[in-house]
Motif scaffolding. Sequence first.
Motif: not given
Lengths: 450, 549
Positions: A166, A218-223, A225-226, A229
């Motif tokens: 990112l 971005l969607e897949e990276c964010a999920l 990451h979620l 976390r």
Amino acid sequence: MTQQGVRWTADQVLALAPDSTSRKAGSKLGAAGPWSGTGSSPEGAVWGLCEGGGGASYRTVVDTAGGAGPAYECSCPSRKSPCKHALGLLLLWSGGEGAPPAGRAPDWAERWLAGRGRTAEERAAGRAGSASGPADPEGARRRAERRAERITAGATELEERLADLLRSGLATAERSGHGLWEETAARMVDAQAPGLAARVRELGSVPASGPGWPARLLEECALLHLLDRGWLHRERLPDGLAATVRARVGLPSSPVGPPVRDHWLVLAQYDTPDQKLTTRRIWLYGTESGRTALLLSYGAAGRAPELTLPVGLALDAELTAHAGAGQRRASLGEQFAPPAPTDTRPAGVTTTEAAARYGEALVHDPWQESVPVTLAAVVPTPAGDSWQLADAEGDTALPFTPAAASRPGLWRLVALSGGAPVRVFGECGHRGFTPLTAWPAGEGAAVRLC
Amino acid sequence: MNTADPSSPAPLWEELVGAALLGTDRRTPAGTAPGRTAPAALLDAAAAETVRRRAGLRPGPAAPLPEPAAEDPRPALPAAAARRLHLLLAGRPGAGGGGRRGTAPDLMELLPQWLTAVNARGFAAPAESLPALLEAARGRTDLRLAALEFAGPRALWLARLNPDWRFALRATPGGGGTLPGPADTRRVEALWREGLFAERVALLASIRFRDADAARELLAATWPTERAEDRLMFLDSLRTGLNARDEPFLEQALADRSRNVRATAAELLSALPDSALAARMAVRAGACVAVDHTGDTPTLLVEAPHECDAGMERDGVSAKAPPGRGERSWWFGQLVEAAPLAIWPARLGGRGPERIVALPVADDWLGELHAAWCRAAVRQRDADWSRALLGPPSAPGAGGPGAVSLAERAKLLGTLPVAERAEWVAGFIAAHGLSEAFQLLGVCAVPWATPLGRSVVDALNIARDAGSYPWSFSGVMGLAERCLDPAEANRLDALLAVPDEPEDASPGAGGYWAEAFQRLGRTLRLRAVMTEELGPREPAAGEPEEGPP
């Protein structure tokens, strides 16, 4: 229950074949021709002798009423399971022609069937015994802790890689290609987090997926990451969500709930082959409870997973749900009778309700790609280059997923509908709807689309 | 699906994607701190936004629904037969993989017959099987008509949605109810004026089928404006329901600019025995053949034409002989072929066909003359002349080479009544064995009549005893699997055992024969079961049970 009552259709038998070669070879043996000494028992066993090439004769026996789907035994040298002889025998049994007459199993078949009965009893006894817990609880706890530590290290590393990506921008991901992701996925396999590894591998294919890929990446990276976390802070999550995170990361989940007995209608069965593993998904619908459950079964590459339940039949059995909020996975427990044909169909909803169900499911499991849904009355409708399922009453529609729109099942569905509303079971998610099974407007059996 | 939440601050997502694409080192989304934590903050915001967007998905607007398929009033296939259909369609070609055929029936070979049987009973195909049926019909033109008839109106509805299946729209005679009928003049005229060539051919064929005169009038109205290759196809459609009222139109087509159109028009006219063209050809052909009584026995003399004049050319005689053929015999053959057979008894001393055919012919003209009569008998569907030209099946010449080739014999047999055909072929096999019988068997009605079936089985048995290999007879064996009456299966039981091998036999042949006979028996029993699955049928009078293989 009569013998006729539990017979399957040829389609259902051919669905058992591990590959298309076996399907063809099995079809050829599905006539009385090469068979002799065939017979069947009211308990669901079928046997026969099949002439092979070069004068050899093979002993084939199938137990169609096994606890975990049919089981096969054949004296042929084939390493495929079921082999073509087992398929041919089942076809013979399913068709009218030369169907094996009811009778007593010959000794060779009886020995194997009796052996199976014993194994099933031992397994049941083992299940009862295992309730007291593993033999070495302390050792198991230590192993689990070690694995958790490795996953934590993997998730931490993955977070750093995502941050690097990112920071320098997704545009660099397009240039760096698959290699970057393959290497990261391998690191996640080392970290014993197969769930993370699979998601990372998926990331690698996004930049080549056509227009709009940056948003999808971005969607897949964010999920992802979620999920990292979620794992790193799992002790602060509610129990259900924590169990979901554990399952998504790739820890084995185990059945926890009390067993639920119901008449489970087999909604769909399909395989997703991989280089090393074939995953079989079987969707079940409790005709009394209205619950939808997922059974998973695996087979090494080239071998069909063992569990097989023909679409359209219903089984009186117990299912035990796995841990995790919003998870539908379950394990098959005791079966009280062989699968039998049924006229029952799952209850259905509108396209708007189906989309809402997906939304609700995300609350419990934000990583959910799709949810199982039955659409009550929809018409497959051409829309530009693709297809959609439009509400028969109303003006809204769900698009087919791109993969579903290019499968032969699409045309079976369109043919079944003929422009009239049909009932369709499938998976509804953010990519669209994947139809798996359909029922005609009037009377008629379930039609497999996958 | 749509993200249709009006309160959604859409710009936020766009901004996140933009920042992610460029990298937080270059751009930091509003509301997040720059520096080391910027990527994590961006991913947090993107995760929340992704789940929010997905959770807010709604169905999109529906496209116009397809017009429903026409009703199929036919009864549904019985359950056992529907299962059989699945099996038959699963047994696609290539499943065998070459090599020896073993003892299992070849399912794909049984599909054509099965289709004929379901069509005779008027069953509707299960809707979900239509894609597989259309695929089978696409791959095998021999299956096409029967598969499409069984598939019914819904298959045509499907074919309009899938370009791969467009062939179905062309191949269905009468268009399966989708083409306008002769009474629907407005739609007929619109389609005839504006339709694609294939649609126009289908329209013409469908109208011709129901109202021969209406089709000809439709064609005549636009005839001068059609392209030559289209005229040829359209003209060809008049074969259906050809009648004397077509003559003026066909006479006019004899003057067409295109040679192929002229030839087709002439051929059609010559099949109308009372037409003026037939009369002209009768005069020309009659002038070429006479009986010579000067010798010990009456003999036919042939005087072939010396030129192909303009009148002959106008009547469809092709002036230029193919390489290797004499011009005069080429013209002569065409004249006799196009002349009505009815002229010959009067012209040749009141003899009937049988006595005419028996007459010796001078100067090696016999082959040319008899071949031309054969073509005429087939074209005019004249059973008396066919019978005379075929001669008795046991005649020594019948086994070939003879004056009449096997292909011509097969065509001649096609003009005879079904029972007589089977009897003649049975006699032929009894006298000459199987090796030449393949073509002849192909024109016999299925299932084979009892005497015919028995003569085939007997001949196979004789071939086995003679020590040859069964694959020398694989063509006949394959036909027998499809055509022998299933009631004959029990007669095969005696042939199933592997016989002791005589010293002079081909090695292993006995075992292969036993295998071939086993497969034959199993296939026959399977066919019997398949027929039973369809339930009883009210037989139409005088109709064979099943169509040709």
